[in-house]
Structures are given as C-alpha cells and as structure tokens.
Design an enzyme around this catalytic site. Structure first.
Site, mmCIF file in Angstrom:
data_model
loop_
_atom_site.group_PDB
_atom_site.id
_atom_site.type_symbol
_atom_site.label_atom_id
_atom_site.label_comp_id
_atom_site.label_asym_id
_atom_site.label_seq_id
_atom_site.Cartn_x
_atom_site.Cartn_y
_atom_site.Cartn_z
ATOM 1 N N ASP A 93 17.120 22.600 -34.303
ATOM 2 C CA ASP A 93 17.205 21.384 -33.491
ATOM 3 C C ASP A 93 15.835 20.931 -33.002
ATOM 4 O O ASP A 93 15.697 19.821 -32.486
ATOM 5 C CB ASP A 93 18.102 21.622 -32.257
ATOM 6 N N ASN A 104 2.853 -3.865 10.607
ATOM 7 C CA ASN A 104 2.853 -3.308 9.251
ATOM 8 C C ASN A 104 3.051 -1.792 9.271
ATOM 9 O O ASN A 104 3.740 -1.220 8.416
ATOM 10 C CB ASN A 104 1.531 -3.660 8.567
ATOM 11 N N GLU A 152 0.809 -1.224 0.000
ATOM 12 C CA GLU A 152 0.000 0.000 0.000
ATOM 13 C C GLU A 152 0.838 1.267 0.000
ATOM 14 O O GLU A 152 0.340 2.348 -0.297
ATOM 15 C CB GLU A 152 -0.967 0.013 1.190
ATOM 16 N N ASP A 189 20.081 23.334 -29.060
ATOM 17 C CA ASP A 189 19.566 24.601 -28.539
ATOM 18 C C ASP A 189 19.101 25.577 -29.611
ATOM 19 O O ASP A 189 18.706 26.692 -29.310
ATOM 20 C CB ASP A 189 20.624 25.279 -27.673
ATOM 21 N N ASP A 220 25.406 18.252 -30.281
ATOM 22 C CA ASP A 220 26.289 19.115 -31.054
ATOM 23 C C ASP A 220 27.554 19.327 -30.233
ATOM 24 O O ASP A 220 27.555 19.172 -29.018
ATOM 25 C CB ASP A 220 25.592 20.451 -31.330
ATOM 26 N N ASN A 227 7.234 -13.190 6.518
ATOM 27 C CA ASN A 227 6.654 -13.117 7.859
ATOM 28 C C ASN A 227 5.144 -13.296 7.832
ATOM 29 O O ASN A 227 4.569 -13.964 8.696
ATOM 30 C CB ASN A 227 7.003 -11.775 8.510
#
Length: 893
Positions: A599, A688, A291, A595, A333, A663
């Site tokens: 591109d 838990n 959970e 940039d 580049d 367990n």
C-alpha cells in the site's frame, strides 16, 4: 565493516560512471556497511541528512508580532509625542501596544512549542547496514558510505549509487514530472551527462517496484532533491487555506494603509496637531490590521492535533489536519476497516463442494507460514488461519501427515500471478507441485473444472466467503519451479475463510457519508465478496471494476470509470497507485487508507495517506496520518476536526471584515466631521486589545454540524461580499449612535468618547455570537463555554472601565444611567439588524453559488504540494530546552 577515516568527496554523476566496487573503495566502505563509530565520525563531518532544521525561537515569534510596519510607526509617533510634551499619552499607547504584542506572542509561542514537541516525536527511518547488521536508522543519521536497503514503498533516504537491484523501479515524478517509473540497474554508465542516472536512486523518490541495495553518495542539501527543495525556501508547504489567509491579510493591510493616509491627510487639513493626527490615523490602521491571525491559526492547529491525539488519530504533518478536512473521496481496503480483520478458516471442500480433508492438507503443505511453539509465524493471515484451525479439532491428525512431506522448492506469491506454488516430496520420493491462489486464476489453469464447480464458486463469493483454490500436478523432482510450470493442473478443491463485518462499520460509514466523503473500496479479493460486504454495511455500489478490466483502460477511460465505480476488485499494487493518481486528476482531494507494504506507493500518491498503528513500518512511514484504531469512525473524527479548524478560522476572518472594520471606518469618518477626535488613539488601541482578547478563544469554539457537512474552500469573493454588507451596516449604525449621543443625550467630548468606546467594544465582540453560526435565531447554536464567557467578559470590561481609577488616565468619565439605557437598546437593535442581514446574505449567497464548482488544485499546484510534502520528511524539529525540561520534570513526578 569499514573503520577508516572519513570518506572523500564523490559526487553522484562520477559514481554513476564507475563500477560499484570502485565507488565502495572511494567512499572507504564495503558491502557490510560502516561501523557505528565511523558513521558517527562522518556525521560530525558532513552534518545530518536533513534539508533544514525547524527551531522555535522566542525571538522569531516576537519579531512576527512586531514586524507590522504600522505598529512600528505608531510606536515611533508615540515616542515623538512623549518628547514633545505628551508623555502620559505616549506611555499609555506604549503600554497598550506592549500588552497587545504580549498577548499574541505568548499564545503563538506556546502553540509553536506544542507543535514542535509533536513533530519531534515523529522520525523517518531507513534500513541501513551497520556493524554487519541491518538496522533501522533515523534518516537524519545517514552519511556518505552508508549501505542502505531499498524496498517497495520506501522513500529513498539519500542520493544512492546502486550496487544490487531486483526488478527495481523508482517513481521520480516529484523531480522530473514523469508519470512512469524509472527502471534501475547497477551497471556503470559510459556518459552520465547524456544519460539518465539509471544506476542511481535519488533522495525523495519512491521505490515503486522491486528492491535494491546501494551506497550513499550525497546527503542533505547536497542531494539533487535538496537543491530543488532549497528553491522552495525553508517555509513548509502552504495549503490553499493558508495561501488564502495570506492574501486576506495583505488585502486588509492595504486597506489599512490607504485609510491611514486618507485619515491623516484629512486631519492635517483640519489643522489638528500633526502628532495627534498621526497617532490617531495609525491607531485606526492597527485596529483594522488582522495581527492576531498567525496566533489564531497556530493555536487552531496545535489544539486540533491534541484533540485528535485524544481520539487516537496521530498527525505526522500538522497541515494534514486541514488536508483531512478537505477529503472528498476515500479509497480503502475492506479487510480490518469494514471487517474485523480476523481471518478464520471455515471449510475444506472437494471439487463437488462436499467436505473433504485433502484440500486442507494441500493448503498446509503449500503454505508460507510455519507452526511454532506459540502458534503460526510468518506468512499471511490466510496461511496462519489454516494452522490455527487444527487446534483442538479432529483435523489435528493432519499434522503428522504434513510431516510425511518434504518441501523442495517454492515459487512465492506475487500480485501479477496471484498464485503461490511449492514442490513437495513424499516418503515414496514422489514429487508433486501444489498451487494455491485466486480461484479465477487457478481454475483457468486446470483441465478438470466443471460448470458445477464454477456455480459453487459463485455461490460462495455471493455469501461473502473468501475462497482459495487448490490444484496439483506431478513434477520432476530435480527441476526448480518456474511460473511456466503453473499450467495443466488438476483441480483439488476449495478452502473458504470468513472475515466478519464490524459491528460499527455501518455507523462509521454513515458518519463519513454525512461529512460528504465518498467511500470507495480497493481490494485484492473477489468482487462478489466485496459487494456482499458493502451490502451488509449499507454502502450502495455504483459499479464494480476488476483489475484485468482496468488493464484494458487508458487513463482517460479510467478517470471516467472511477466516477461511477464504488468497488475495485482483484487489484494489484501498481493498479492501486494508478487508481489514486488518476482519481486526483479530477481535482478532488483523495485519501487512501492502507496498512501493508504493497500500500505504500498508493499512500504516497494520495493527497492524504492514512495508515494504522498495527500496519507495516513502510506503510506508516509513507502515511501522513496514523490511526491507533483501524476504524472509519476514528477517521471521521479527523475529517471533522480539519473542518472545525477551517470553520473557526473563518469566524475570525469574518469578524475582522464586519464590525471591527466598520467601527474603524466610522472613527475615520467621524474625525473628518467633528471638531474633536471621536476616540483618542490610546482608546482605539485599548478597544483593539479587548477585541483581540475576546477572539483568542475562537479556536476552541463549537461548530455547527451543517458547517462540517461538506469540505469548505477559501473564497475571497465571499469574504469581500460579506465585508461590503456587514462593514457598512456597522458604520451606519455607529453614525446613528453619534447622532443619539450628540442630539439626544447632548454628550460633551469626554462623554462622547466614553459612550462610543462602550458601545463599540460591545458591538465588536458580541457580534461573534451571530457571525459564528448560520442558524436563525443565532442562540439555537451553542457556543463553547470559553466562547460564551470571554467575548462577553471583554464587553463588560469595556463597560466597567469608566468607573475604575484608570478612567481619568485613559480619558474616560462615568456615564449617566440614561446613556446605558440608550446604548443597551441600540446594541440590541444592532444585533437584531445583523441577524436579519445574515439571513438575507446567506440566502443570496446560496442562489449565486448554485452550480458553482468548488476550487481544486491545478496539476502544477499538486506537484508542488507533493514536492513540499516529501521535503517535510527531511526536516528536523527542535523543541526549546525549557519545554523538554518541563516535560521531564512532570514525568519524574
């Protein structure tokens, strides 16, 4: 400018069959666009131009925490228990469940708010004509009747009827699956139903080439893209890792459901009270169910984005953090990334290689930059560096000479020709065409090129110099310039420029290589120049491929060439995007770093598009990640963070499948063997709760360098193998503990439950120190401070609880010292056993996985990923008002 009332309905198909002037009339708009007031009115009528709104609701997050059907059944059974006389037990169960739900809710909600705050700062803009001006307007503010301008690399912001185009082509593969771009025009169609809407541009598609202007016809969910995106649902795109998590969670829930039914059946057959049997079996199911998984993933992404922001990496899509971690190939580049990005003019050489001023004078005349009072403006870096070279030098005398000429015409640079030409006229009215560009192209068009010139050029390239060639020819003053004029030229000389390699480029490259990222260079420069740079930074080149050679290769041949090529030289924008698309066909995750305007298309096609803060707006809009520093070292930090998130989430997964599962399985088995319950339902839930508390610090843990060295893929087979080994080890050890407490320590029921609770929470939480690393011994891997303290603290709380005033209420009793002596020894022995099993497990895993190919996305998965990724750009993110208020108050202070 139009100020009439709101526009009538006009669908895209109808607009395609009428002249664009009529479309403007029907939409009560004009070429100059709407007024701001009219746009505001229409926005109120049509709503924002978004596909969906992502809001952070406390109720939604809380619902995710309590929608677990097993948890709801448990609360229902506790209620029945309370009504039938077990009031104290019911209250304890309800309180523990509330604490568990609250723990998950507050952590997940805080992380969701942090992510929404980050997303809300990111806006997508479009160029829109409003009030007679071209403005950058948020995409969400577009309305029918708006006039938008489209340029290369931009995402079309709405469904648009085109009114003016200049060689416009749009990549519509996200809608149609077609790989070739669609050519566009502005002419009306005779039959829109039987023809593609060639005079319309669709929301979510990319301007691949050229430019255009058009009027917005449809916005938001009414667009073609919006209707397709609606079929995807409102949830954002899931990565392969998120899909794997979902499958894992379903797997554990199924196991929990089956185990619940079996345990309940056995306890009923053993004639135990029905409500007690139901509470016990449901408590076991809650203990197994993962959970905390949503909270762990959300906290990981939120903390990861914050950590990257501090390292100057801005994430525009949070799931891109995981995509960053999966990068296997990076195309970049060299300018500004491997080099300083500062272009300086070096030499002006005549055709023989001797210093001369004439090539520089011609370069200043054939120049798209102009000299302003504060320095050069417009033009590219090469053009500007020519003007800057004149300051404070003897060559400043060239400025008056430049003034002796008048420019009559210009043929701008483009990547197809790789040339720019101007027509100038001197005082004697003599007209000359000056051409400047890539030396290989210029020399092919000249008639006076010697072998010595070609040798000189090769020598300059080998030294790493950027070189521009200059040529001239006489020209008719009355004529305009055309590409056909750029022939029969006279070679005048060469201009050389320097862009020094970054001092830290070699170290940055080593960081990426250490992460298993293959770096490839895409450049418009000469191959020898790029090779020289690669040599200086220690990047071994597997091969070089030039743009003209790529044109001769079909897609299959190019795909093969990419695998053994490091440098792609003299590449134009179309070739960039083609290389990226073909590279992705190999199945590997591809990143592209750029940039510039040219591109943008390649950035869209990459799995991860990366730009820089100093880049063009269109490049930053196209990117998923923006670097505040154009530095590969910063990018390496982003890759590392993505892998750290994956590794830490896997720690939680492995914890859930080892001692925790073991367990709970032991508790189920013991209930069938003993005449009493081995642990009360409230004790299982408390166990838990303490366990989950210890796991919430996993997202902040350190990760071993070995785990960051390669991209990691989700592997359910690996998880099932891990579960099949470490789960039984935990269960077997639990049964040994049972035997010791009953046969050696002669524990009565309450002592047994107390002793096993203390041992159980210790083994469940402390095993994280072994599972979190593959190193042997485990203590050679250093956990974070919170990881060191919190799980250990949870184990100590479990050991101390029997001695607190709450002990009787919770069904505990103080344990004799001899119990702790045995329990401490057994926990130590268990951890040693797990450490030895870990060594053998990973040795066997390496053997079985030798030669195994990593998981890669299929073409269909990649197209779906691109579609969802594009849709995420049309989502509005709202931050809860309390978070905005809190941030404002902090600023005011």
């Amino acid at each position: 400018m139009t100020t009439t009332s709101s526009a009538p309905d006009l669908d895209l198909e109808k607009s395609a069959t009428i002249a664009c002037q009529e479309a403007f009339q029907l939409l009560h708009s004009e070429v100059g666009g709407l007024t701001s007031s009219e746009a505001t009115t229409r926005l109120a009528q049509y709503g924002p131009n978004i596909l969906t709104t992502h809001k952070v609701h406390a109720g939604t997050v809380l619902f995710r925490q309590i929608r677990n059907p097993i948890l709801l059944l448990l609360l229902g059974a506790a209620l029945v228990s309370g009504l039938t006389g077990g009031g104290t037990n019911a209250i304890i169960i309800a309180v523990i469940v509330a604490l568990s739900v609250g723990l998950g809710f507050f952590n997940e909600y805080a992380a969701e708010v942090a992510m929404a705050s980050l997303r809300s700062k990111i806006s997508q803009n479009a160029q829109v004509r409003r009030d007679g001006r071209v403005l950058n307007v948020p995409v969400s503010g577009l309305v029918p009747g708006d006039v938008v301008e489209l340029r290369i690399g931009a995402i079309v912001p709405a469904d648009v009827r085109l009114s003016d185009v200049a060689e416009l082509e749009c990549d519509e593969s996200v809608l149609t699956g077609e790989s070739l771009p669609a050519a566009k025009d502005a002419d009306p169609l005779a039959d829109a139903a039987s023809q593609g809407l060639t005079n319309c541009a669709y929301m979510g598609t990319i301007v691949h080439q050229g430019s255009g202007t058009g009027i917005v016809v449809e916005t938001g969910p009414r667009t073609a893209f919006g209707k397709i995106a609606a079929g995807l649902g409102e949830q954002p795109s899931k990565t392969a890792f998120e899909t794997g998590l979902s499958r894992f969670s379903r797997f554990l829930f199924i196991v929990a459901a089956i185990l619940t039914a079996v345990v309940f059946l056995f306890n009923v057959l053993l004639a135990r009270p029905l409500i007690e049997a139901l509470l016990f079996s449901l408590a076991i199911a809650v203990g197994i169910a993962p959970e905390m998984m949503p909270a762990i993933v959300t906290i990981s992404l939120s903390s990861g984005s914050k950590a990257l922001a501090k390292k100057k990496v801005l994430i525009k899509r949070l799931v891109a953090i995981e995509d960053l971690g999966n990068i296997e190939i990076l195309f970049t580049d060299k300018t500004g990334t491997l080099t300083e990005g500062t272009i300086t003019f070096e030499h002006s050489l005549d055709p023989t290689g001797a210093p001369a001023e004439r090539p520089l004078l011609l370069g200043l005349l054939c120049n798209e930059s102009t000299m302003g009072p504060d320095g050069p403006v417009d033009g590219n870096a090469l053009d500007q560096s020519l003007w800057l070279s004149l300051k404070g030098t003897d060559q400043s005398e060239l400025v008056p000479e430049v003034a002796q000429f008048t420019r009559r015409a210009i043929l701008p640079f483009d990547h197809e020709r790789q040339l720019v030409s101007v027509l100038v006229e001197d005082k004697a009215k003599t007209s000359t065409m000056i051409t400047k560009g890539a030396p290989e192209v210029v020399l092919e068009r000249c008639s006076n090129v010697s072998d010595a010139t070609r040798t000189l050029l090769e020598s300059l390239f080998s030294q790493g110099d950027r070189v521009i060639a200059i040529a001239t020819r006489t020209h008719d003053a009355a004529a305009t310039l055309a590409a056909s004029d750029e022939t029969g030229l006279t070679f005048e000389g060469l201009l050389t420029f320097a862009d020094r390699v970054k001092a830290d480029a070699e170290d940055s490259l080593k960081k990426l290589q250490a992460l298993g990222v293959e770096v490839k260079i895409i450049t418009g420069d000469n191959g020898l120049v790029a090779t020289k740079v690669c040599t200086e930074i220690g990047l071994v080149s597997l091969g070089l491929l030039n743009g003209p050679d790529i044109e001769k290769l079909d897609d299959d041949a190019l795909a093969e060439s990419i695998t053994h090529t490091t440098i792609f030289a003299r590449i134009n924008p179309d070739q960039k995007s083609r290389i990226i698309k073909i590279a992705r066909r190999t199945g590997k995750d591809v990143a592209y770093m750029g940039d510039g305007v040219n591109d943008a298309v390649a950035l869209h096609h990459a799995d991860v598009g990366i730009s820089v803060d100093s880049g063009t707006d269109v490049a930053k809009d196209a990117a998923d990640v923006v670097l505040l520093d154009k530095d590969l070292g910063v990018l390496a930090e982003g890759v590392t963070e993505g892998r750290r998130i994956f590794a830490n989430t896997m720690k939680y997964v492995l914890m859930s499948t080892s001692s925790n599962f073991g367990n709970m399985f032991s508790a189920a088995g013991a209930s069938a063997l003993f005449t009493f319950l081995p642990m009360l339902p409230s004790q299982i839930l408390l166990n838990n709760l303490l366990y989950n508390t210890g796991q919430l610090v996993i997202p902040y843990d350190n990760v071993d360098a070995e785990s960051l060295a390669r991209p990691a893929a989700w592997d359910m087979k690996f998880i099932r193998r891990f579960m099949s080994i470490f789960g039984p080890i935990s269960s077997i050890f639990d049964f040994v503990t049972f035997w010791v407490m009953i046969s050696v320590l002669h524990a009565h029921h309450v002592e047994f439950r107390t002793g096993w609770f203390v041992e159980s929470i210790a083994t469940q939480t402390l095993i994280i120190y072994i599972i979190r690393t593959r190193k042997v011994p485990f203590f050679t891997s250093r956990p974070s401070r919170s990881m060191m303290l919190v799980p250990t603290g949870a184990a100590l709380v479990g050991a101390v609880l029997p001695y607190t005033p709450l002990a009787h209420l919770l069904g505990f009793t103080p344990l004799p010292a001899i119990f702790f002596f045995w329990l401490f020894g057994m926990v130590a022995f268990y951890l040693l056993l797990v450490e030895l099993a870990k060594v053998e497990f990973y040795r066997a895993s390496r053997t079985s996985r030798a030669g195994q190919k990593p998981h890669h996305k299929s073409p269909a998965q990649r197209r779906d990923h691109q579609l969802r990724r594009r849709a995420s750009r049309f989502v509005a993110h709202e931050v809860p008002s309390f978070a905005r208020t809190r941030k404002t108050s902090r600023k005011s202070r």
